[in-house]
Scaffold this active site. Structure first.
Site, mmCIF file in Angstrom:
data_model
loop_
_atom_site.group_PDB
_atom_site.id
_atom_site.type_symbol
_atom_site.label_atom_id
_atom_site.label_comp_id
_atom_site.label_asym_id
_atom_site.label_seq_id
_atom_site.Cartn_x
_atom_site.Cartn_y
_atom_site.Cartn_z
ATOM 1 N N HIS A 40 -18.206 -92.207 91.320
ATOM 2 C CA HIS A 40 -18.230 -90.677 91.493
ATOM 3 C C HIS A 40 -18.603 -90.277 92.974
ATOM 4 C CE1 HIS A 40 -19.811 -86.570 90.608
ATOM 5 N NE2 HIS A 40 -19.156 -86.558 89.609
ATOM 6 N N ASP A 97 -26.011 -95.977 89.029
ATOM 7 C CA ASP A 97 -25.855 -94.745 88.583
ATOM 8 C C ASP A 97 -25.409 -94.632 86.781
ATOM 9 O OD1 ASP A 97 -24.676 -92.248 87.777
ATOM 10 O OD2 ASP A 97 -22.910 -92.293 89.363
ATOM 11 N N GLN A 125 -23.231 -91.734 83.098
ATOM 12 C CA GLN A 125 -22.106 -91.922 81.979
ATOM 13 C C GLN A 125 -22.576 -93.097 81.145
ATOM 14 O OE1 GLN A 125 -19.941 -89.629 81.134
ATOM 15 N NE2 GLN A 125 -19.791 -88.608 83.267
ATOM 16 N N LYS A 159 -25.643 -84.207 80.195
ATOM 17 C CA LYS A 159 -24.719 -85.244 79.564
ATOM 18 C C LYS A 159 -25.115 -85.789 78.385
ATOM 19 C CE LYS A 159 -22.677 -86.236 84.185
ATOM 20 N NZ LYS A 159 -21.305 -85.373 84.037
ATOM 21 N N CYS A 214 -14.086 -86.063 90.654
ATOM 22 C CA CYS A 214 -15.068 -86.305 91.685
ATOM 23 C C CYS A 214 -14.792 -87.781 91.790
ATOM 24 C CB CYS A 214 -16.533 -86.008 91.430
ATOM 25 S SG CYS A 214 -16.605 -84.260 91.064
HETATM 26 N N1 PMP Z 1 -22.068 -90.028 88.477
HETATM 27 C C1 PMP Z 1 -21.288 -89.863 87.485
HETATM 28 C C2 PMP Z 1 -20.779 -91.389 86.969
HETATM 29 C C3 PMP Z 1 -20.971 -88.862 86.755
HETATM 30 O O1 PMP Z 1 -19.953 -88.676 85.716
HETATM 31 C C4 PMP Z 1 -21.386 -87.723 87.354
HETATM 32 C C5 PMP Z 1 -21.095 -86.324 86.718
HETATM 33 N N2 PMP Z 1 -19.664 -86.153 86.407
HETATM 34 C C6 PMP Z 1 -22.408 -87.638 88.450
HETATM 35 C C7 PMP Z 1 -22.779 -88.851 88.810
HETATM 36 C C8 PMP Z 1 -23.084 -86.464 88.711
HETATM 37 O O2 PMP Z 1 -24.028 -85.877 87.596
HETATM 38 P P1 PMP Z 1 -24.657 -84.465 87.895
HETATM 39 O O3 PMP Z 1 -23.480 -83.617 88.242
HETATM 40 O O4 PMP Z 1 -25.175 -84.443 86.660
HETATM 41 O O5 PMP Z 1 -25.679 -84.539 88.920
#
Ligand code: PMP
Length: 404
Positions: free
Chosen positions: A121, A198, A201, A224, A362
């Site tokens: 991401h 990270d 997910q 999430k 993203c």
């Molecule tokens: N890493 C991953 C794999 C994600 O899916 C996301 C959220 N789409 C993020 C980071 C960022 O998370 P947040 O927007 O809650 O900071």
């Protein structure tokens, strides 16, 4: 077996109609919905316990502090952290990863290497690129196989003497791939690198055990995990947190301030400048109780069934392409139908009451590697049903001819 109908009653938003149709919410990877008990915990904080934390000598302030700090204990237990002092509250995964990149980054030297993967991401790419404006660090990128699994041979070949950081997602938000965190961490550690995971997910679907994972840092977001927005966690090993410089300066993170020089608190407060989102942090512990009460194993089994059912039915549709087909993947389906643009598919599904995400998610470097601009993404949570999958499939079949 989950009693999904009973669980759904705790989510008033799921009974909403959009465009006169029953909402089918399939954007859980972006954010999941929040049950009544967690919303009530937030409300209780506002109605009964709101006072600034850490600073006050008065009853309410101490009570609010206790409620927030109890969540730190609860999180430490939930992720099996050796110590509550290794749990830092942030605004979310993005801030957690920025914290690590910015602060750990200051311990790096020019020429040091950072290994990332192509399925990251942007939250796990851009913070490391920002670091490149301050340090001449080199970023290396692990590619994927056709099924969406990481190429572990290349991973190993990219790790060498200059590798200082290896940072990768536990679960891909596009492909659903579950990466072998322990194996990857062990290899990185054998070369003296620091491992950042990270977990944004993974945390909604899988048990997290930071000690078993081998990660030095592990980041995730409450929103999430059926929790309130605005709260994230960074787990970090004490040895690193003690060596790392502060990320932001301000209240809470200092021991003493003078114009001659300032001294800092010990972790975790050293990394929590300013008033934290104590309301939502306090409510986050209710959310972890909620997940534990249902049982992650049961949630996983239910989501796996939905994933399999949806995948099989989607493959009945002509020209269906699914990106990410590794066994044991998370309940995320990224797809394209024939030559249909992802945006058009998403728009038409929306008009039928079905909320899916479209675009690059993203993860633009991943899209580039896949040779596409974007996908449509449907993702499941504990409250989704087979009937909703049926509605989704019927909608796909209905719009399919319109998109040729
Ligand atoms: N890493 C991953 C794999 C994600 O899916 C996301 C959220 N789409 C993020 C980071 C960022 O998370 P947040 O927007 O809650 O900071």
């Amino acid at each position: 077996m989950l009693d999904v109908e009973a669980l759904r009653r705790e989510y008033p938003i799921l009974s909403r109609e959009v465009y006169g149709r029953q909402l089918v919410y399939l954007d859980n990877t972006a954010t999941s919905q929040t049950p009544r008990c967690v919303v009530e915990a937030v409300t209780r904080m506002y109605y009964e316990h709101k006072a600034n934390v850490h600073r006050g000598v008065f009853f309410l302030s101490q009570e609010a502090t206790d409620l927030m700090e109890r969540t730190r204990d609860r999180v430490a237990r939930y992720i099996n952290a050796p110590s509550r002092d290794e749990v830092i509250f942030t605004r979310g995964t993005t801030e957690a990863l920025n914290l690590v990149a910015s602060s750990m980054g200051q311990l790096l030297d020019d020429g040091d290497e950072i290994v990332l993967t192509v399925m990251e991401h942007h939250a796990n790419i851009v913070p490391w690129q920002l670091l490149q404006s301050r340090k001449r660090v080199i970023i290396k990128v692990v590619p994927i196989h056709a099924d969406g699994s990481l190429d572990l041979e290349v991973y190993k070949s990219l790790i060498g003497e200059r590798t200082r950081i290896v940072s990768f997602c536990h679960v891909s938000n596009v492909l659903g791939t579950v990466n072998p965190v322990r194996e990857m961490a062990d290899y990185a550690h054998s070369h003296g690198a620091v491992v950042v995971v990270d977990g944004a997910q993974a945390s909604p679907h899988l048990p997290i055990d930071v000690q078993a994972s081998g990660a030095d840092f592990y980041a995730f977001s409450s929103h999430k995990m059926y929790g309130p927005a605005g709260v994230g966690v960074l787990y970090g090993k004490r040895e690193w947190l003690e060596r790392m410089p502060p990320y932001q300066g301000g209240g809470e993170m200092i021991k003493h301030v003078s114009f001659e020089g300032t001294t800092f608190e010990q972790p975790p407060l050293k990394f929590e400048a300013g008033t934290p989102d104590f309301v939502d942090i306090a409510a986050f512990s209710t959310c972890l109780d909620y997940i534990d009460g249902i049982g992650l194993r049961e949630i996983e089994t239910h989501e796996e069934e939905l994933l399999k059912y949806a995948t099989d039915r989607m493959m009945e549709i002509e020209g269906m392409r699914i990106f990410g087909t590794t066994p044991g993947k998370a309940p995320v389906i990224s797809f394209l139908m024939g030559n249909a643009h992802h945006y058009d598919t998403g728009m038409l599904l929306d008009k039928l009451g079905i909320a899916v995400r479209t675009g690059h998610h993203c993860a633009q470097p991943l899209m580039q590697a896949l040779g596409i601009e974007g996908t449509v993404r449907a993702s499941f949570a504990l409250y989704n049903t087979r009937e909703e999958v049926d509605t989704f499939i019927a909608a796909l079949k209905r719009i399919r001819p319109m998109l040729d």
